[in-house]
Motif scaffolding. Structure first.
Motif, short mmCIF file in Angstrom:
data_model
loop_
_atom_site.label_atom_id
_atom_site.label_comp_id
_atom_site.label_asym_id
_atom_site.label_seq_id
_atom_site.Cartn_x
_atom_site.Cartn_y
_atom_site.Cartn_z
N ILE A 1 16.21 -0.78 0.78
CA ILE A 1 15.31 -0.39 1.86
C ILE A 1 15.58 -1.24 3.09
O ILE A 1 16.10 -2.35 3.01
CB ILE A 1 13.83 -0.50 1.43
N THR A 2 15.20 -0.70 4.25
CA THR A 2 15.55 -1.35 5.51
C THR A 2 14.69 -2.56 5.83
O THR A 2 15.13 -3.43 6.55
CB THR A 2 15.43 -0.35 6.67
N LYS A 3 13.46 -2.60 5.36
CA LYS A 3 12.52 -3.69 5.60
C LYS A 3 12.24 -3.90 7.08
O LYS A 3 12.03 -5.01 7.53
CB LYS A 3 13.00 -4.99 4.95
N GLN A 4 12.27 -2.82 7.85
CA GLN A 4 11.88 -2.90 9.25
C GLN A 4 10.37 -2.77 9.34
O GLN A 4 9.72 -2.33 8.42
CB GLN A 4 12.54 -1.79 10.05
N GLY A 5 9.82 -3.11 10.46
CA GLY A 5 8.40 -2.91 10.67
C GLY A 5 7.54 -3.99 10.05
O GLY A 5 7.94 -5.15 9.95
N SER A 6 6.37 -3.60 9.64
CA SER A 6 5.35 -4.55 9.19
C SER A 6 5.53 -4.91 7.72
O SER A 6 5.38 -4.07 6.84
CB SER A 6 3.97 -3.93 9.40
N PRO A 7 5.81 -6.18 7.44
CA PRO A 7 5.90 -6.59 6.03
C PRO A 7 4.55 -6.53 5.33
O PRO A 7 4.48 -6.28 4.13
CB PRO A 7 6.44 -8.01 6.08
N LEU A 8 3.46 -6.72 6.07
CA LEU A 8 2.14 -6.66 5.47
C LEU A 8 1.83 -5.24 5.00
O LEU A 8 1.31 -5.03 3.90
CB LEU A 8 1.08 -7.12 6.48
N LEU A 9 2.18 -4.24 5.81
CA LEU A 9 1.96 -2.85 5.43
C LEU A 9 2.80 -2.48 4.21
O LEU A 9 2.32 -1.86 3.27
CB LEU A 9 2.30 -1.93 6.60
N ARG A 10 4.06 -2.88 4.21
CA ARG A 10 4.96 -2.58 3.08
C ARG A 10 4.46 -3.25 1.80
O ARG A 10 4.39 -2.64 0.74
CB ARG A 10 6.37 -3.06 3.43
N ARG A 11 4.05 -4.50 1.90
CA ARG A 11 3.57 -5.23 0.73
C ARG A 11 2.26 -4.63 0.21
O ARG A 11 2.04 -4.55 -1.00
CB ARG A 11 3.36 -6.70 1.09
N ALA A 12 1.40 -4.18 1.12
CA ALA A 12 0.14 -3.58 0.70
C ALA A 12 0.37 -2.25 -0.02
O ALA A 12 -0.29 -1.96 -1.02
CB ALA A 12 -0.77 -3.38 1.92
N CYS A 13 1.31 -1.45 0.48
CA CYS A 13 1.59 -0.16 -0.17
C CYS A 13 2.16 -0.36 -1.57
O CYS A 13 1.76 0.31 -2.52
CB CYS A 13 2.56 0.66 0.68
N VAL A 14 3.09 -1.27 -1.70
CA VAL A 14 3.68 -1.53 -3.02
C VAL A 14 2.64 -2.13 -3.95
O VAL A 14 2.57 -1.80 -5.13
CB VAL A 14 4.92 -2.44 -2.89
N GLY A 15 1.79 -3.01 -3.42
CA GLY A 15 0.72 -3.60 -4.24
C GLY A 15 -0.28 -2.57 -4.71
O GLY A 15 -0.78 -2.65 -5.83
#
Length: 136
Positions: free
Chosen positions: A53-67
């Motif tokens: 995955i590219t890991k662009q943008g908000s790490p908080l949003l990505r971490r919250a979705c995966v969580g």
């Protein structure tokens, strides 16, 4: 938005704070790309290289979705998607499955913010689909 399984009040607040105005995105694919939940793709002529995955943008949003996917119950659509991918690809693809389910979750969130209605939470009833087509 809280009608989506796996989203509570805290996660909904994180989503709204991180996404902001959803009208800035052309669609759910663009939102998922901005959140960094899409696979990297590099192409030149006939060669295509697909990566993580590219890991662009908000790490908080990505971490919250995966969580949210990781903590969802066994009877939720996101968990069933994750389990289906793990069954097909093996236990080494657990992180890939979590990311795919997180992208599906963020897609549903995008529709909920745009339309005010959550799509694909239940399967359509075939009997009603035939009747609605006949009424039209």
């Amino acid at each position: 938005m809280q009608t989506i399984p796996g989203i509570g009040p805290v996660f909904a607040a994180v989503l709204i704070a991180e996404i902001g105005d959803v009208a800035c995105f052309a669609g759910p694919g663009r939102l998922c790309s901005w959140a960094g939940l899409t696979p990297r793709r590099r192409a030149s002529d006939t060669k295509v290289h697909r990566g993580p995955i590219t890991k662009q943008g908000s790490p908080l949003l990505r971490r919250a979705c995966v969580g949210a996917v990781r903590r969802s119950g066994a009877d939720t659509p996101m968990r069933r998607l994750k389990d289906r991918i793990v069954d097909c690809r093996g236990t080494t693809a657990r992180n890939v499955a979590k990311t795919a389910a997180a992208r599906r979750l963020l897609t549903r969130v995008c529709y909920a913010l745009c339309d005010g209605a959550v799509r694909c939470l239940t399967k359509p009833d075939p009997a009603r689909a035939g009747r609605n087509a006949a009424d039209a």
